[in-house]
Design a protein around this motif. Structure first.
Motif, PDB file in Angstrom:
ATOM      1  N   THR A 160     -98.634 -13.164  46.344  1.00 18.09           N
ATOM      2  CA  THR A 160     -98.884 -14.513  46.830  1.00 18.09           C
ATOM      3  C   THR A 160     -97.825 -15.484  46.339  1.00 18.09           C
ATOM      4  OG1 THR A 160    -100.282 -15.076  44.937  1.00 18.09           O
ATOM      5  CG2 THR A 160    -101.397 -14.179  46.881  1.00 18.09           C
ATOM      6  N   THR A 161     -97.732 -16.589  47.067  1.00 15.44           N
ATOM      7  CA  THR A 161     -96.908 -17.711  46.651  1.00 15.44           C
ATOM      8  C   THR A 161     -97.833 -18.903  46.498  1.00 15.44           C
ATOM      9  OG1 THR A 161     -94.954 -16.867  47.777  1.00 15.44           O
ATOM     10  CG2 THR A 161     -95.011 -19.230  47.345  1.00 15.44           C
ATOM     11  N   LYS A 162     -97.695 -19.615  45.379  1.00 22.06           N
ATOM     12  CA  LYS A 162     -98.551 -20.773  45.106  1.00 22.06           C
ATOM     13  C   LYS A 162     -97.750 -22.048  45.330  1.00 22.06           C
ATOM     14  CE  LYS A 162    -101.398 -18.213  41.903  1.00 22.06           C
ATOM     15  NZ  LYS A 162    -101.820 -18.018  40.519  1.00 22.06           N
ATOM     16  N   ILE A 163     -98.352 -22.953  46.103  1.00 21.40           N
ATOM     17  CA  ILE A 163     -97.694 -24.197  46.467  1.00 21.40           C
ATOM     18  C   ILE A 163     -98.599 -25.354  46.056  1.00 21.40           C
ATOM     19  CG2 ILE A 163     -96.756 -25.549  48.381  1.00 21.40           C
ATOM     20  CD1 ILE A 163     -96.632 -22.787  49.917  1.00 21.40           C
ATOM     21  N   LYS A 166     -97.579 -28.555  53.154  1.00 20.68           N
ATOM     22  CA  LYS A 166     -96.285 -28.927  52.583  1.00 20.68           C
ATOM     23  C   LYS A 166     -96.480 -29.261  51.112  1.00 20.68           C
ATOM     24  CE  LYS A 166     -92.650 -32.402  52.752  1.00 20.68           C
ATOM     25  NZ  LYS A 166     -92.251 -33.689  53.325  1.00 20.68           N
ATOM     26  N   GLY A 167     -95.611 -28.676  50.262  1.00 24.76           N
ATOM     27  CA  GLY A 167     -95.702 -28.963  48.840  1.00 24.76           C
ATOM     28  C   GLY A 167     -94.603 -28.271  48.065  1.00 24.76           C
ATOM     29  N   THR A 168     -94.740 -28.300  46.747  1.00 22.07           N
ATOM     30  CA  THR A 168     -93.748 -27.743  45.830  1.00 22.07           C
ATOM     31  C   THR A 168     -94.166 -26.343  45.392  1.00 22.07           C
ATOM     32  OG1 THR A 168     -93.313 -29.975  45.008  1.00 22.07           O
ATOM     33  CG2 THR A 168     -92.533 -28.156  43.656  1.00 22.07           C
ATOM     34  N   VAL A 169     -93.243 -25.393  45.487  1.00 16.15           N
ATOM     35  CA  VAL A 169     -93.519 -24.016  45.071  1.00 16.15           C
ATOM     36  C   VAL A 169     -93.658 -23.991  43.553  1.00 16.15           C
ATOM     37  CG1 VAL A 169     -92.638 -21.651  45.006  1.00 16.15           C
ATOM     38  CG2 VAL A 169     -92.225 -23.076  47.015  1.00 16.15           C
ATOM     39  N   VAL A 170     -94.798 -23.488  43.061  1.00 14.44           N
ATOM     40  CA  VAL A 170     -95.014 -23.401  41.617  1.00 14.44           C
ATOM     41  C   VAL A 170     -94.970 -21.961  41.119  1.00 14.44           C
ATOM     42  CG1 VAL A 170     -96.257 -25.574  41.415  1.00 14.44           C
ATOM     43  CG2 VAL A 170     -97.527 -23.492  41.889  1.00 14.44           C
ATOM     44  N   GLU A 171     -95.151 -20.994  42.019  1.00 21.22           N
ATOM     45  CA  GLU A 171     -95.089 -19.597  41.596  1.00 21.22           C
ATOM     46  C   GLU A 171     -94.882 -18.704  42.807  1.00 21.22           C
ATOM     47  OE1 GLU A 171     -98.076 -16.302  39.646  1.00 21.22           O
ATOM     48  OE2 GLU A 171     -98.221 -18.364  38.937  1.00 21.22           O
ATOM     49  N   ILE A 226     -89.049 -14.202  36.107  1.00 22.97           N
ATOM     50  CA  ILE A 226     -89.924 -13.914  34.962  1.00 22.97           C
ATOM     51  C   ILE A 226     -91.366 -13.802  35.423  1.00 22.97           C
ATOM     52  CG2 ILE A 226     -90.863 -14.872  32.818  1.00 22.97           C
ATOM     53  CD1 ILE A 226     -87.994 -15.965  32.320  1.00 22.97           C
ATOM     54  N   LYS A 227     -91.816 -14.735  36.265  1.00 19.64           N
ATOM     55  CA  LYS A 227     -93.200 -14.678  36.751  1.00 19.64           C
ATOM     56  C   LYS A 227     -93.423 -13.440  37.614  1.00 19.64           C
ATOM     57  CE  LYS A 227     -94.567 -19.461  36.331  1.00 19.64           C
ATOM     58  NZ  LYS A 227     -95.261 -20.577  36.947  1.00 19.64           N
TER      59      LYS A 227
END
Length: 176
Positions: free
Chosen positions: A147-150, A137-142, A64-65
């Motif tokens: 781009t990919t946001k972490i 290192k982190g959680t993928v939010v988008e 969806i995003k």
């Protein structure tokens, strides 16, 4: 010597173009914002998603995003095309402007989009997965077109161009 009336009459076409340009830019911003918020509200998606989503929900949110991003880019492309044609009186000028711009921008954009499509299509990772890119290192939010946001462990948002996602560590999910 030109009088004020003649000066004003000569300036009106230029002022009209400026007003039309501003209206186009503002309407583009409003339309893309309304579309994004409508999709997110309709599909009940928060801006930043926590890591507790089910597998199907993460895939749904990711697609969806990504779809919203594609729609927004298409709208901005149309608006910028109209804007350039409004400000320019020659088709050759428009084509040359697009050609030069595309030459500078298209390479990185295409690589980002293709990499983003592979990430989503191959399901390398999804929204809510914990990954490591480089030293982050982190959680993928988008996962977007470019781009990919972490969301990093310390709370900062890391925005990574998709072309930089060449070596990614995906951490296994610990189920309770």
């Amino acid at each position: 010597m030109m009088g004020f009336t003649e000066y004003l009459q000569g300036s009106i076409p230029f002022l009209n173009k400026i007003v039309i340009s501003l209206v186009l830019l503002c309407s583009g911003w409003v339309v893309t914002t309304v579309i994004r918020r409508s999709f997110y509200k309709f599909f009940k998606i928060n801006k930043i998603v926590d890591g507790n989503l089910a597998h199907e929900d993460k895939t749904k949110v990711t697609f969806i995003k990504l779809g919203v991003n594609i729609i927004q880019y298409a709208i901005w492309f149309i608006i910028i095309s109209i804007l350039v044609s409004t400000l320019s009186s020659s088709i050759i000028t428009i084509a040359t402007g697009f050609g030069v711009t595309a030459g500078f921008l298209v390479r990185d954009f295409v690589v980002d989009v293709i990499t983003g499509a592979f990430v989503v299509g191959e399901r390398q990772f999804r929204v809510g997965d914990v990954i490591e890119v480089g030293m982050q290192k982190g959680t993928v939010v988008e996962i977007g077109m470019r781009t990919t946001k972490i969301l990093l462990d310390e709370g900062r948002l890391y925005i990574c161009a998709n072309r930089l996602l060449t070596a990614v560590i995906v951490y296994p999910r610990i189920e309770n």
